[in-house]
Design a protein around this motif. Structure first.
Motif, short mmCIF file in Angstrom:
data_model
loop_
_atom_site.label_atom_id
_atom_site.label_comp_id
_atom_site.label_asym_id
_atom_site.label_seq_id
_atom_site.Cartn_x
_atom_site.Cartn_y
_atom_site.Cartn_z
N TYR A 167 0.83 -1.20 0.00
CA TYR A 167 0.00 0.00 0.00
C TYR A 167 0.86 1.25 0.00
O TYR A 167 1.88 1.30 0.70
N GLN A 168 0.43 2.23 -0.77
CA GLN A 168 0.94 3.59 -0.62
C GLN A 168 -0.24 4.38 -0.07
O GLN A 168 -1.28 4.49 -0.72
N ASP A 169 -0.05 4.87 1.14
CA ASP A 169 -1.16 5.49 1.88
C ASP A 169 -2.30 4.48 1.96
O ASP A 169 -2.10 3.42 2.50
N GLU A 170 -3.45 4.76 1.40
CA GLU A 170 -4.59 3.84 1.50
C GLU A 170 -4.87 3.11 0.20
O GLU A 170 -5.92 2.49 0.04
N GLU A 171 -3.93 3.16 -0.74
CA GLU A 171 -4.15 2.56 -2.06
C GLU A 171 -3.24 1.37 -2.29
O GLU A 171 -2.02 1.48 -2.16
N PRO A 172 -3.80 0.21 -2.69
CA PRO A 172 -2.94 -0.92 -3.05
C PRO A 172 -2.19 -0.60 -4.34
O PRO A 172 -2.80 -0.18 -5.33
N VAL A 173 -0.87 -0.80 -4.30
CA VAL A 173 -0.03 -0.49 -5.47
C VAL A 173 0.84 -1.68 -5.89
O VAL A 173 1.52 -1.60 -6.91
N GLY A 174 0.81 -2.77 -5.11
CA GLY A 174 1.65 -3.90 -5.46
C GLY A 174 1.30 -5.13 -4.64
O GLY A 174 0.36 -5.12 -3.84
N PHE A 175 2.10 -6.18 -4.84
CA PHE A 175 1.78 -7.49 -4.26
C PHE A 175 3.06 -8.27 -3.99
O PHE A 175 4.02 -8.21 -4.77
N PHE A 176 3.06 -8.99 -2.87
CA PHE A 176 4.12 -9.92 -2.50
C PHE A 176 3.52 -11.27 -2.17
O PHE A 176 2.43 -11.34 -1.59
N MET A 177 4.25 -12.34 -2.46
CA MET A 177 3.95 -13.65 -1.91
C MET A 177 5.28 -14.33 -1.63
O MET A 177 6.18 -14.33 -2.47
N TRP A 178 5.39 -14.86 -0.41
CA TRP A 178 6.56 -15.65 -0.08
C TRP A 178 6.13 -16.96 0.54
O TRP A 178 5.01 -17.10 1.03
N VAL A 179 7.03 -17.93 0.46
CA VAL A 179 6.71 -19.29 0.88
C VAL A 179 7.80 -19.80 1.79
O VAL A 179 8.99 -19.71 1.46
N LYS A 180 7.40 -20.33 2.94
CA LYS A 180 8.36 -20.98 3.83
C LYS A 180 8.55 -22.40 3.31
O LYS A 180 7.72 -23.27 3.49
N GLU A 181 9.67 -22.60 2.62
CA GLU A 181 9.92 -23.88 1.96
C GLU A 181 10.57 -24.90 2.88
O GLU A 181 10.52 -26.10 2.61
N ALA A 182 11.20 -24.43 3.92
CA ALA A 182 11.83 -25.30 4.93
C ALA A 182 11.88 -24.49 6.22
O ALA A 182 11.65 -23.29 6.21
N SER A 183 12.19 -25.15 7.32
CA SER A 183 12.19 -24.44 8.60
C SER A 183 13.17 -23.28 8.62
O SER A 183 13.00 -22.33 9.35
N HIS A 184 14.19 -23.34 7.76
CA HIS A 184 15.23 -22.31 7.75
C HIS A 184 15.22 -21.43 6.50
O HIS A 184 16.03 -20.52 6.38
N LYS A 185 14.26 -21.68 5.56
CA LYS A 185 14.31 -20.97 4.28
C LYS A 185 12.95 -20.44 3.84
O LYS A 185 11.96 -21.17 3.85
#
Length: 148
Positions: A51-69
């Motif tokens: 978000y920039q201020d109150e507007e969505p401007v982008g997206f992330f997705m991350w994945v915990k592939e292992a306990s350490h990664k």
């Protein structure tokens, strides 16, 4: 510039799905809609709206592939908001959040080696290229965190 990462929820998922990259970037980024669906049916997937201020401007997705990664699988800024420093600020926020996960020692990201700005951008955050991924399609870069 007020940048924040917020969970994807009932109130914002449609706006996040409507975000788009430029036509030239479409081959490098999966659709946000597909990524959100994927996250709902798989364990250890985390999604965030940028978000920039109150507007969505982008997206992330991350994945915990292992306990350490943790692997950052998706990262995009809408075409109407690119080249304003939002991506740099958002990635800093995401990395700070990821680093709070217990036992994380490796953060990785993949990108198309033909992408002209990716290497310099990600290396400025401490990502080091370690070679092509298992499919030999994308460059794999990692941050190795100090263990305490």
């Amino acid at each position: 510039m007020n940048i924040a990462l917020k969970p994807i929820n009932k109130q914002n998922y449609e706006a996040v799905c409507d975000l788009e990259v430029t036509e030239e970037q479409e081959d490098y980024v999966a659709s946000n809609m597909w990524s959100i669906v994927e996250s709902k049916f798989n364990d250890n997937y985390e999604t965030r709206a940028i978000y920039q201020d109150e507007e969505p401007v982008g997206f992330f997705m991350w994945v915990k592939e292992a306990s350490h990664k943790i692997s950052i699988w998706r990262f995009m800024i809408d075409q109407n908001h690119q080249n304003k420093g939002l991506g740099r600020n958002a990635l800093e926020l995401a990395l700070n959040e990821i680093k709070q996960e217990p036992d994380i020692r490796v953060i990785e990201i993949c990108y198309n080696p033909e992408n002209p700005v990716a290497k310099d951008f990600y290396s400025s955050f401490g990502f080091n290229e370690i070679g092509m991924d298992d499919d030999n399609e994308d460059m794999l870069a990692v941050i190795e965190l100090e263990t305490v």
